[in-house]
Design a protein around this motif. Structure first.
Motif, PDB file in Angstrom:
ATOM      1  N   PRO A  57       2.323   7.255  10.177  1.00 31.03           N
ATOM      2  CA  PRO A  57       2.246   6.960   8.741  1.00 31.03           C
ATOM      3  C   PRO A  57       1.839   5.514   8.507  1.00 31.03           C
ATOM      4  CG  PRO A  57       4.275   8.141   9.263  1.00 31.03           C
ATOM      5  CD  PRO A  57       3.645   7.772  10.578  1.00 31.03           C
ATOM      6  N   TRP A  58       1.339   5.251   7.307  1.00 30.13           N
ATOM      7  CA  TRP A  58       0.777   3.923   7.029  1.00 30.13           C
ATOM      8  C   TRP A  58       1.798   2.824   7.215  1.00 30.13           C
ATOM      9  CZ3 TRP A  58       2.818   0.705   3.382  1.00 30.13           C
ATOM     10  CH2 TRP A  58       3.648   1.281   2.407  1.00 30.13           C
ATOM     11  N   TRP A  59       3.084   3.074   6.882  1.00 35.67           N
ATOM     12  CA  TRP A  59       4.066   1.990   7.003  1.00 35.67           C
ATOM     13  C   TRP A  59       4.318   1.615   8.462  1.00 35.67           C
ATOM     14  CZ3 TRP A  59       5.411   6.871   5.161  1.00 35.67           C
ATOM     15  CH2 TRP A  59       6.276   7.624   5.958  1.00 35.67           C
ATOM     16  N   TRP A  60       4.218   2.599   9.369  1.00 33.65           N
ATOM     17  CA  TRP A  60       4.363   2.279  10.791  1.00 33.65           C
ATOM     18  C   TRP A  60       3.164   1.464  11.270  1.00 33.65           C
ATOM     19  CZ3 TRP A  60       8.381   1.713  13.467  1.00 33.65           C
ATOM     20  CH2 TRP A  60       9.491   2.559  13.358  1.00 33.65           C
ATOM     21  N   ARG A  61       1.971   1.762  10.787  1.00 35.42           N
ATOM     22  CA  ARG A  61       0.788   0.986  11.163  1.00 35.42           C
ATOM     23  C   ARG A  61       0.949  -0.469  10.728  1.00 35.42           C
ATOM     24  NH1 ARG A  61      -3.983   5.191   9.142  1.00 35.42           N
ATOM     25  NH2 ARG A  61      -2.938   7.106   9.844  1.00 35.42           N
ATOM     26  N   LEU A  62       1.440  -0.638   9.498  1.00 32.04           N
ATOM     27  CA  LEU A  62       1.655  -1.988   9.000  1.00 32.04           C
ATOM     28  C   LEU A  62       2.718  -2.716   9.814  1.00 32.04           C
ATOM     29  CD1 LEU A  62       1.042  -4.086   6.804  1.00 32.04           C
ATOM     30  CD2 LEU A  62       2.830  -3.023   5.400  1.00 32.04           C
ATOM     31  N   MET A  63       3.814  -2.029  10.138  1.00 27.88           N
ATOM     32  CA  MET A  63       4.875  -2.652  10.922  1.00 27.88           C
ATOM     33  C   MET A  63       4.394  -3.048  12.307  1.00 27.88           C
ATOM     34  SD  MET A  63       8.065  -0.221   9.780  1.00 27.88           S
ATOM     35  CE  MET A  63       9.190  -0.915  10.999  1.00 27.88           C
ATOM     36  N   HIS A  64       3.595  -2.175  12.922  1.00 33.97           N
ATOM     37  CA  HIS A  64       3.062  -2.503  14.252  1.00 33.97           C
ATOM     38  C   HIS A  64       2.097  -3.682  14.180  1.00 33.97           C
ATOM     39  CE1 HIS A  64       4.823   0.510  16.806  1.00 33.97           C
ATOM     40  NE2 HIS A  64       4.501   1.468  15.976  1.00 33.97           N
ATOM     41  N   ALA A  65       1.307  -3.757  13.114  1.00 30.81           N
ATOM     42  CA  ALA A  65       0.351  -4.864  12.977  1.00 30.81           C
ATOM     43  C   ALA A  65       1.062  -6.200  12.799  1.00 30.81           C
ATOM     44  CB  ALA A  65      -0.580  -4.598  11.791  1.00 30.81           C
ATOM     45  N   LEU A  66       2.201  -6.196  12.126  1.00 30.78           N
ATOM     46  CA  LEU A  66       2.887  -7.440  11.790  1.00 30.78           C
ATOM     47  C   LEU A  66       3.953  -7.855  12.792  1.00 30.78           C
ATOM     48  CD1 LEU A  66       3.367  -6.976   7.940  1.00 30.78           C
ATOM     49  CD2 LEU A  66       1.610  -8.308   9.116  1.00 30.78           C
TER      50      LEU A  66
END
Length: 249
Positions: A57-66
């Motif tokens: 999900p998009w929130w996991w992508r964001l968390m992994h990026a940050l």
């Protein structure tokens, strides 16, 4: 099979390993110090790529990026490790569901509780269960309004469980429990309510179908069961445009 949290950690570890396995030999041969800011951002980018490829999900992508850039930034602050331990304990006390089951802490509002009260008004033998009851935002107003009905709430975050336990102490028709929603038997209830997250909805629906009796009602706040048409959708008149997805068993 790996749990969801272990899979996310493995993805982040794979990204770090991929970047460092290239960066360390390259800068080692050049006899140069590893540029940690650029390395951290590279790890974040690769982690986001891996999360995208694995359809997170998009929130996991964001968390992994940050995650890696933020970890490097915080390391520069030279904060005493004891503060991180304290923060972790506080998060565990309040957000245990998010840390262990991808279920953040959401508070149901008064309009949602009022909509559920109206929805269940014709059930004279109401046996209501709130899965992940938080501090009792739904359960306590309903139990106060319907003293002849029976209400149960299940919560596993220590701080929110304690607050809910204290708030419900004077209600004889309210059973406030410490427990895991997946270990909770649904068969004795004819209305089950949940305000969780998209992550557990498919598995929860399987549990609902297996355990809830025919004619009973499952209500999910904001998060529909994937691939299953709701029997009824209630649009709550509130600021966040809440929707209650109702599924008759």
């Amino acid at each position: 099979m790996l749990g969801p949290q272990i899979r996310q950690l493995a993805l982040q570890f794979a990204a770090a390993l991929a970047v460092l396995s290239l960066a360390w030999p390259y800068y080692g041969i050049r006899n140069e110090e590893l540029p940690w800011p650029q390395t951290a951002f590279a790890i974040g980018g690769i982690a986001a790529l891996f999360a995208t490829i694995s359809r997170q999900p998009w929130w996991w992508r964001l968390m992994h990026a940050l995650f890696a850039p933020l970890a490097w930034s915080v390391s520069r602050l030279a904060i005493d490790p004891g503060w991180f331990l304290l923060l972790f304990v506080l998060l565990l006390l309040v957000y245990r569901g998010a840390l262990t089951g991808q279920v953040p802490l959401y508070f149901s509002n008064r309009p949602s509780a009022a909509a559920i009260a109206k929805l269940t008004a014709d059930r004279h033998d109401l046996r209501f269960l709130d899965l992940g009851a938080g501090i009792g935002s739904v359960l306590i107003p309903l139990a106060s309004e319907r003293p002849e009905a029976h209400f149960s709430g299940v919560e596993n975050a220590p701080a929110t469980w304690l607050i809910g336990r204290l708030r419900s102490a004077g209600l004889a028709n309210c059973d406030w429990r410490w427990g895991d929603i997946w270990q909770t038997d649904l068969s004795g209830h004819n209305v089950v309510y949940a305000f969780l997250s998209p992550a557990p909805m498919a598995a929860l629906w399987e549990k609902v179908q297996k355990e809830m009796p025919p004619g009973s009602l499952f209500v999910s706040n904001s998060f529909p069961v994937p691939g299953v048409a709701a029997t009824r959708i209630i649009d709550v008149d509130d600021a966040r445009q809440t929707r209650l997805y109702c599924y008759r068993i």
